[in-house]
Design an enzyme around this catalytic site. Structure first.
Site, PDB file in Angstrom:
ATOM      1  N   ASN A   9     -20.878  29.136 -78.044  1.00  0.00           N
ATOM      2  CA  ASN A   9     -22.174  28.479 -78.232  1.00  0.00           C
ATOM      3  C   ASN A   9     -22.612  27.967 -76.859  1.00  0.00           C
ATOM      4  O   ASN A   9     -22.121  26.949 -76.383  1.00  0.00           O
ATOM      5  CB  ASN A   9     -22.000  27.316 -79.230  1.00  0.00           C
ATOM      6  N   LYS A  11     -25.380  26.726 -75.970  1.00  0.00           N
ATOM      7  CA  LYS A  11     -26.336  25.609 -76.004  1.00  0.00           C
ATOM      8  C   LYS A  11     -27.495  25.890 -75.035  1.00  0.00           C
ATOM      9  O   LYS A  11     -27.873  27.047 -74.878  1.00  0.00           O
ATOM     10  CB  LYS A  11     -25.626  24.277 -75.713  1.00  0.00           C
ATOM     11  N   HIS A  94     -25.784  22.677 -86.574  1.00  0.00           N
ATOM     12  CA  HIS A  94     -24.956  22.062 -85.528  1.00  0.00           C
ATOM     13  C   HIS A  94     -25.254  20.562 -85.490  1.00  0.00           C
ATOM     14  O   HIS A  94     -26.394  20.144 -85.713  1.00  0.00           O
ATOM     15  CB  HIS A  94     -25.263  22.712 -84.173  1.00  0.00           C
ATOM     16  N   GLU A  96     -25.725  18.632 -83.141  1.00  0.00           N
ATOM     17  CA  GLU A  96     -26.821  18.273 -82.215  1.00  0.00           C
ATOM     18  C   GLU A  96     -28.170  18.471 -82.890  1.00  0.00           C
ATOM     19  O   GLU A  96     -29.110  17.701 -82.676  1.00  0.00           O
ATOM     20  CB  GLU A  96     -26.687  19.100 -80.921  1.00  0.00           C
ATOM     21  N   GLU A 166     -16.693  20.878 -87.023  1.00  0.00           N
ATOM     22  CA  GLU A 166     -16.805  20.312 -85.683  1.00  0.00           C
ATOM     23  C   GLU A 166     -16.926  18.791 -85.772  1.00  0.00           C
ATOM     24  O   GLU A 166     -18.021  18.257 -85.991  1.00  0.00           O
ATOM     25  CB  GLU A 166     -18.051  20.859 -84.981  1.00  0.00           C
ATOM     26  N   GLY A 172     -17.738  18.151 -76.786  1.00  0.00           N
ATOM     27  CA  GLY A 172     -18.078  17.889 -75.391  1.00  0.00           C
ATOM     28  C   GLY A 172     -17.427  16.638 -74.825  1.00  0.00           C
ATOM     29  O   GLY A 172     -17.820  16.166 -73.768  1.00  0.00           O
ATOM     30  N   SER A 211     -14.268  20.652 -78.128  1.00  0.00           N
ATOM     31  CA  SER A 211     -13.360  20.614 -76.979  1.00  0.00           C
ATOM     32  C   SER A 211     -12.196  21.602 -77.084  1.00  0.00           C
ATOM     33  O   SER A 211     -11.084  21.285 -76.674  1.00  0.00           O
ATOM     34  CB  SER A 211     -12.857  19.186 -76.738  1.00  0.00           C
TER      35      SER A 211
HETATM   36  P1  PGA Z   1     -17.540  21.856 -76.976  1.00  0.00           P
HETATM   37  O1  PGA Z   1     -18.734  22.145 -78.014  1.00  0.00           O
HETATM   38  O2  PGA Z   1     -16.590  23.033 -77.072  1.00  0.00           O
HETATM   39  O3  PGA Z   1     -18.200  21.770 -75.641  1.00  0.00           O
HETATM   40  O4  PGA Z   1     -16.901  20.580 -77.401  1.00  0.00           O
HETATM   41  C1  PGA Z   1     -18.525  22.764 -79.239  1.00  0.00           C
HETATM   42  C2  PGA Z   1     -19.817  22.897 -79.984  1.00  0.00           C
HETATM   43  O5  PGA Z   1     -20.645  21.973 -79.895  1.00  0.00           O
HETATM   44  O6  PGA Z   1     -20.056  23.892 -80.679  1.00  0.00           O
END
Ligand code: PGA
Length: 249
Positions: A9, A11, A94, A96, A166, A172, A211
Site C-alpha cells: 500500500n 499511500k 483503511h 486512514e 491492521e 506507521g 509496521s
Molecule cells: P505500515 O502501514 O506498514 O507503514 O505500518 C500499513 C498500512 O497502513 O497499510
C-alpha cells in the site's frame, strides 16, 4: 490450502521516476513465478504507469473506490475504471480513510459491493485504536466492523473478500502487534466469518498490516490464520519489500 497474499500500500507516495525504479528493482529480486500472490497499490494517477512497469507475477490494486458506479461525483473513481486500468484488487476501509475522511462502516460495505460487482477483490481493512486495545475492546471493535460487512454482503460474495487486520496503533509507528496478538484477532475474524459462511471461511485470506518489516514478517506469516500482509512504509523500499515477499514464500 490458502495462498499467501502480500500487498504493498503505497499511500500518497511516489512519482513516475520512483515507481519505475522501485518496480524495476523488484523485477530483479522477486522470483519469476512466486508461490504467493503479490500486488501493489499505487495512487490513482500512477495505476497505468505502474502497470507498464510491473514485474511478472505482481498484480495491480487501488487504494480506494467510489460508492457509486458513475455520475456527477467530482474527484471519485469508479470500480469499472479500476478494471479498465488493469486492477485486480482495491483496498477499502483503511483506517486512514475511516479516521481522516470519515468513512463509515456502511460506506465501506457499499464500496466492497461495488468492487465485487466488478469482479475486483476487495481488501477490507479492520482495526482497533490504541485506546480500544487498552480498554480490552479489541474484539468488540473488530466484531462490529465485521458484522457491518457480513450484514451487507451476501455469502458467496463475502467469501471472495480479503480481510486485512491492521491495528491502528501499529500503522506507521514501528510498533507491530506480536504474532500472538495478531493471531488471536485473526482467529477471531475467521470464526466470525465462519458463523456466516461455514467452511468457506477457511479459504478466505486474512492479512496482517501495521509496521510489517523484513525482520518480523516470517514470524507473523507463520501464524496459522495469518495469510500474508498489507505493507505500507516497507513496500516503498525495494530490498525490504522483496524480503517481505520472500518471507511469504
Ligand atoms: P505500515 O502501514 O506498514 O507503514 O505500518 C500499513 C498500512 O497502513 O497499510
Amino acid at each position: 490450502m490458502r495462498r499467501n497474499l502480500i500487498v504493498g500500500n503505497w499511500k500518497m507516495h511516489g512519482s513516475k521516476a520512483s515507481i519505475a525504479e522501485l518496480l524495476g528493482g523488484l523485477k530483479q529480486r522477486l522470483p519469476a513465478s512466486p508461490r504467493s500472490e503479490l500486488a501493489v497499490c499505487p495512487p490513482f494517477p500512477y495505476l497505468m504507469w505502474a502497470q507498464r512497469h510491473l514485474p511478472g507475477g505482481v498484480q495491480l490494486g487501488a487504494q480506494n473506490v467510489a460508492v457509486e458506479p458513475k455520475g456527477a461525483f467530482t474527484g471519485e473513481v469508479a470500480a469499472d475504471m479500476l478494471v479498465d486500468c488493469g486492477c485486480r484488487f482495491a483496498i477499502v476501509g483503511h483506517s486512514e480513510r475511516r479516521q481522516l475522511f470519515g468513512e463509515t462502516d456502511a460506506q465501506v460495505a457499499a464500496k466492497t459491493q461495488q468492487l465485487l460487482t466488478h469482479r475486483l477483490t476487495p481488501i477490507v481493512c479492520v482495526g482497533e485504536s490504541l485506546s480500544a486495545r487498552e480498554a480490552n475492546q479489541t474484539l468488540a471493535v473488530i466484531g462490529d466492523q465485521l458484522d457491518a460487512l457480513v450484514a451487507a454482503i451476501a455469502p458467496p460474495d463475502l467469501a471472495l473478500c480479503v480481510i486485512a487486520y491492521e491495528p491502528i496503533w501499529a500503522i506507521g509507528t514501528g510498533r507491530t502487534a506480536t504474532p500472538e496478538q495478531a493471531q488471536e484477532v485473526h482467529a477471531f475474524i475467521r470464526s466470525r466469518l465462519q458463523s456466516k459462511l461455514g467452511a468457506d471461511a477457511q479459504s478466505m485470506r486474512i492479512l496482517y498490516g501495521g509496521s510489517v518489516k523484513a525482520d518480523n514478517a516470517t514470524t507473523l506469516f507463520s501464524q496459522p490464520d495469518i495469510d500474508g500482509g498489507l505493507i505500507g512504509g516497507a513496500s516503498l523500499h525495494t530490498e525490504e519489500f522483496a524480503a517481505i515477499c520472500a518471507a511469504a514464500e
